[in-house]
Design a protein around this motif. Structure first.
Motif, PDB file in Angstrom:
ATOM      1  N   VAL A  84     -10.656  39.871 -93.929  1.00  0.00           N
ATOM      2  CA  VAL A  84     -10.165  38.768 -94.762  1.00  0.00           C
ATOM      3  C   VAL A  84      -9.013  38.053 -94.067  1.00  0.00           C
ATOM      4  CG1 VAL A  84      -9.013  38.189 -96.934  1.00  0.00           C
ATOM      5  CG2 VAL A  84     -10.932  39.779 -96.934  1.00  0.00           C
ATOM      6  N   MET A  85      -8.097  38.832 -93.478  1.00  0.00           N
ATOM      7  CA  MET A  85      -6.972  38.212 -92.774  1.00  0.00           C
ATOM      8  C   MET A  85      -7.461  37.412 -91.573  1.00  0.00           C
ATOM      9  SD  MET A  85      -3.433  39.817 -91.393  1.00  0.00           S
ATOM     10  CE  MET A  85      -2.661  39.472 -92.967  1.00  0.00           C
ATOM     11  N   ASN A  86      -8.452  37.941 -90.854  1.00  0.00           N
ATOM     12  CA  ASN A  86      -9.029  37.187 -89.734  1.00  0.00           C
ATOM     13  C   ASN A  86      -9.622  35.873 -90.220  1.00  0.00           C
ATOM     14  OD1 ASN A  86      -8.434  39.066 -87.747  1.00  0.00           O
ATOM     15  ND2 ASN A  86     -10.351  40.165 -87.959  1.00  0.00           N
ATOM     16  N   SER A 117       0.467  28.518 -75.378  1.00  0.00           N
ATOM     17  CA  SER A 117       1.880  28.157 -75.259  1.00  0.00           C
ATOM     18  C   SER A 117       2.251  27.046 -76.232  1.00  0.00           C
ATOM     19  CB  SER A 117       2.187  27.727 -73.826  1.00  0.00           C
ATOM     20  OG  SER A 117       1.393  26.617 -73.449  1.00  0.00           O
ATOM     21  N   TYR A 118       1.323  26.120 -76.477  1.00  0.00           N
ATOM     22  CA  TYR A 118       1.614  25.007 -77.377  1.00  0.00           C
ATOM     23  C   TYR A 118       1.859  25.507 -78.809  1.00  0.00           C
ATOM     24  CZ  TYR A 118       1.218  20.422 -79.586  1.00  0.00           C
ATOM     25  OH  TYR A 118       1.464  19.278 -80.302  1.00  0.00           O
ATOM     26  N   ASN A 119       1.152  26.565 -79.203  1.00  0.00           N
ATOM     27  CA  ASN A 119       1.277  27.103 -80.569  1.00  0.00           C
ATOM     28  C   ASN A 119       1.892  28.498 -80.565  1.00  0.00           C
ATOM     29  OD1 ASN A 119      -0.386  24.922 -81.951  1.00  0.00           O
ATOM     30  ND2 ASN A 119      -1.891  25.713 -80.505  1.00  0.00           N
ATOM     31  N   ARG A 120       2.719  28.788 -79.555  1.00  0.00           N
ATOM     32  CA  ARG A 120       3.217  30.153 -79.380  1.00  0.00           C
ATOM     33  C   ARG A 120       3.931  30.686 -80.624  1.00  0.00           C
ATOM     34  NH1 ARG A 120       6.003  29.372 -75.147  1.00  0.00           N
ATOM     35  NH2 ARG A 120       4.537  30.185 -73.610  1.00  0.00           N
ATOM     36  N   THR A 121       4.790  29.898 -81.220  1.00  0.00           N
ATOM     37  CA  THR A 121       5.570  30.363 -82.366  1.00  0.00           C
ATOM     38  C   THR A 121       4.676  30.683 -83.564  1.00  0.00           C
ATOM     39  OG1 THR A 121       7.455  29.012 -81.647  1.00  0.00           O
ATOM     40  CG2 THR A 121       7.472  29.818 -83.909  1.00  0.00           C
ATOM     41  N   ALA A 178       3.739  34.414 -85.078  1.00  0.00           N
ATOM     42  CA  ALA A 178       4.003  34.821 -86.467  1.00  0.00           C
ATOM     43  C   ALA A 178       2.756  35.413 -87.112  1.00  0.00           C
ATOM     44  CB  ALA A 178       4.498  33.618 -87.268  1.00  0.00           C
ATOM     45  N   LEU A 179       1.592  34.811 -86.838  1.00  0.00           N
ATOM     46  CA  LEU A 179       0.344  35.351 -87.378  1.00  0.00           C
ATOM     47  C   LEU A 179       0.069  36.745 -86.825  1.00  0.00           C
ATOM     48  CD1 LEU A 179      -2.093  32.284 -87.281  1.00  0.00           C
ATOM     49  CD2 LEU A 179      -0.837  33.183 -89.236  1.00  0.00           C
ATOM     50  N   ARG A 180       0.355  36.951 -85.541  1.00  0.00           N
ATOM     51  CA  ARG A 180       0.116  38.246 -84.921  1.00  0.00           C
ATOM     52  C   ARG A 180       1.034  39.316 -85.518  1.00  0.00           C
ATOM     53  NH1 ARG A 180       1.371  36.867 -80.249  1.00  0.00           N
ATOM     54  NH2 ARG A 180      -0.616  35.875 -79.765  1.00  0.00           N
ATOM     55  N   ILE A 181       2.292  38.966 -85.747  1.00  0.00           N
ATOM     56  CA  ILE A 181       3.225  39.920 -86.349  1.00  0.00           C
ATOM     57  C   ILE A 181       2.785  40.278 -87.766  1.00  0.00           C
ATOM     58  CG2 ILE A 181       5.589  40.187 -87.205  1.00  0.00           C
ATOM     59  CD1 ILE A 181       6.497  38.491 -84.807  1.00  0.00           C
ATOM     60  N   GLU A 182       2.366  39.276 -88.515  1.00  0.00           N
ATOM     61  CA  GLU A 182       1.896  39.511 -89.880  1.00  0.00           C
ATOM     62  C   GLU A 182       0.708  40.468 -89.886  1.00  0.00           C
ATOM     63  OE1 GLU A 182       0.441  36.801 -93.695  1.00  0.00           O
ATOM     64  OE2 GLU A 182       0.229  36.045 -91.664  1.00  0.00           O
ATOM     65  N   LYS A 183      -0.211  40.255 -88.984  1.00  0.00           N
ATOM     66  CA  LYS A 183      -1.401  41.106 -88.910  1.00  0.00           C
ATOM     67  C   LYS A 183      -1.036  42.527 -88.493  1.00  0.00           C
ATOM     68  CE  LYS A 183      -6.008  41.096 -86.809  1.00  0.00           C
ATOM     69  NZ  LYS A 183      -6.919  40.333 -85.928  1.00  0.00           N
ATOM     70  N   ASN A 184      -0.138  42.666 -87.520  1.00  0.00           N
ATOM     71  CA  ASN A 184       0.262  43.994 -87.057  1.00  0.00           C
ATOM     72  C   ASN A 184       0.972  44.784 -88.135  1.00  0.00           C
ATOM     73  OD1 ASN A 184      -0.812  43.464 -84.538  1.00  0.00           O
ATOM     74  ND2 ASN A 184       1.135  42.835 -83.638  1.00  0.00           N
ATOM     75  N   ILE A 185       1.826  44.112 -88.905  1.00  0.00           N
ATOM     76  CA  ILE A 185       2.541  44.805 -89.983  1.00  0.00           C
ATOM     77  C   ILE A 185       1.554  45.283 -91.048  1.00  0.00           C
ATOM     78  CG2 ILE A 185       4.151  44.477 -91.899  1.00  0.00           C
ATOM     79  CD1 ILE A 185       5.797  42.673 -90.071  1.00  0.00           C
TER      80      ILE A 185
END
Length: 431
Positions: free
Chosen positions: A52-54, A257-261, A265-272
């Motif tokens: 679902v998150m994906n 790199s253009y959307n790094r931030t 944030a999405l990657r951190i949310e998914k990892n948590i």
């Protein structure tokens, strides 16, 4: 050597099955069943949650990459014709479209205004770039930029300034080069279409005009950028190296790199979220560890006999590890099936839950307060949940499945280490 190895596996499997049959009605069997159930629900929950998150994240990512950032942005091209020819001939490239962009303040005829990003694109970009066409959904009018005084707005931007198809808007303030006015009331455009994308920032800020309008309104110093789409967006680094090798001096920027931030944030949310759900496996592993320690203690006489008959301590320890593997496998396989089934049939599952919730509430209302039964309704949020997008990634599903088994095997292996400290003489002496 191979025969001995297979014989050892058969022996360990035989002893493990004998232990399981003897313990089929004992406290150890109950603990084992609960451990398998915990792994089952852990695997199922993690597959469903990550899918679902994906789905949510990929909707945002697809809209950003196809409309906003492209896979690669290239600027500083000296020979447009040569660069476009190279892109057409390169098998990695799907499309390459030029555009200009500038920040502006857009004002409708009613006086309402809002900040906007104005992007000048090829009027036929919908035909050239199929990814752009797929993600940019026209909800009113058409994507018509054949004339230089036409504009297409995002639906949230149009709503904010009160613009409609057929109405006029003015780009009152516009960033650009020194040969254009910062503020002007003459930049009027006819709204020919309103679009909707799956990323809110695009809907609330983006507008599109033709390349001709961009060259006229943005000034002679406006920077032309090429938005490049690749067959495989993950090969962006390879494509950038080829571009810079063929055209030295150009500046290339990847979507990463253009959307790094934002992507970070999405990657951190998914990892948590993964860490939180993985706690299920930690609890189950602790349960398996305690169950195996108890089994080792209860089976110390059998361990002593097996050792006296020639079984090494490592072989006997492997019997308990195999028991842990069996426990993990019995939980991971049903969890995998349930997780895939729920993910694939997400809409049907939530509709079923909606019906079940409605009839349960209706039943109790009829029992307690029949006069209010007509007021019972289905929860509309289940309809929202039923439309939740879900995308399964094979590598993630495989990792979850293997981790469910591995957590059980590791817990069993750690718990059975106390076998190495047992001796036949001590056990027989105690008896």
């Amino acid at each position: 050597m191979k025969k001995n190895w297979l014989s050892s596996i058969r022996w360990m499997n035989f002893i493990s099955n004998r232990f399981s049959k003897v313990d089929s009605r004992g406290r150890t069997a109950v603990t084992s069943a609960l451990s398998s159930l915990g792994i089952c629900f852990g695997v199922m929950a993690l597959i469903v949650v990550l899918s679902v998150m994906n789905g949510f994240q990929m909707e945002f990512i697809d809209a950003i990459m196809e409309i906003s950032s492209y896979h690669i942005r290239v600027s500083g091209v000296d020979d447009d014709e040569a660069f476009e020819r190279w892109c057409r001939e390169n098998p990695m490239v799907v499309s390459a479209t030029p555009f200009y962009e500038a920040q502006g303040l857009m004002v409708a005829t009613n006086g309402r205004e809002d900040a906007a990003l104005v992007r000048a694109v090829d009027p036929h970009v919908m035909d050239i770039d199929k990814g752009f066409e797929r993600e940019l959904n026209i909800v009113s009018g058409d994507f018509d930029l054949d004339e230089p005084d036409q504009i297409v707005l995002g639906n949230d931007l149009a709503r904010a300034i009160g613009a409609r198809v057929g109405g006029m808007v003015n780009i009152y303030a516009l960033s650009g080069s020194t040969d254009v006015s910062l503020i002007s009331q003459d930049r009027e455009f006819l709204v020919t279409g309103i679009f909707y994308a799956k990323y809110a920032d695009i809907n609330s800020a983006y507008s599109f005009v033709s390349l001709e309008a961009g060259e006229k309104q943005f000034g002679s110093d406006a920077k032309k950028i090429y938005g490049i789409k690749l067959k495989d967006s993950n090969k962006d680094s390879l494509a950038i190296s080829k571009i810079e090798e063929a055209f030295p001096g150009v500046k290339s920027e990847s979507w990463r790199s253009y959307n790094r931030t934002f992507f970070g944030a999405l990657r951190i949310e998914k990892n948590i979220l993964m860490m939180l759900v993985f706690l299920i496996f930690v609890v189950v592993a602790i349960n398996i560890y305690n169950a195996m320690r108890r089994m080792v203690y209860e089976r110390r006489e059998d361990i002593a006999v097996l050792s006296a008959l020639g079984g090494t301590m490592s072989q006997i320890q492997s019997v308990f590890v195999m028991k842990g593997f069996s426990t993990g496998l019995k939980g991971a396989i049903p969890g995998l099936i349930l997780g895939l089934g729920i993910t694939v049939n997400m809409e049907k599952v939530f509709i079923l839950l909606s019906k079940a919730q409605y009839w349960i509430q209706y039943f109790f209302t009829m029992v307690v307060s029949p006069e209010n039964a007509s007021m019972v309704q289905e929860n509309p949020m289940f309809g929202v949940y039923a439309n939740i997008p879900a995308r399964m990634v094979f590598s993630e599903v495989a990792a979850i499945f293997l981790f469910g088994i591995l957590s059980s095997v590791v817990a069993a292996g750690i718990a059975s280490r106390q076998i190495l400290h047992l001796t036949v003489a001590e056990v027989l002496h105690d008896d």
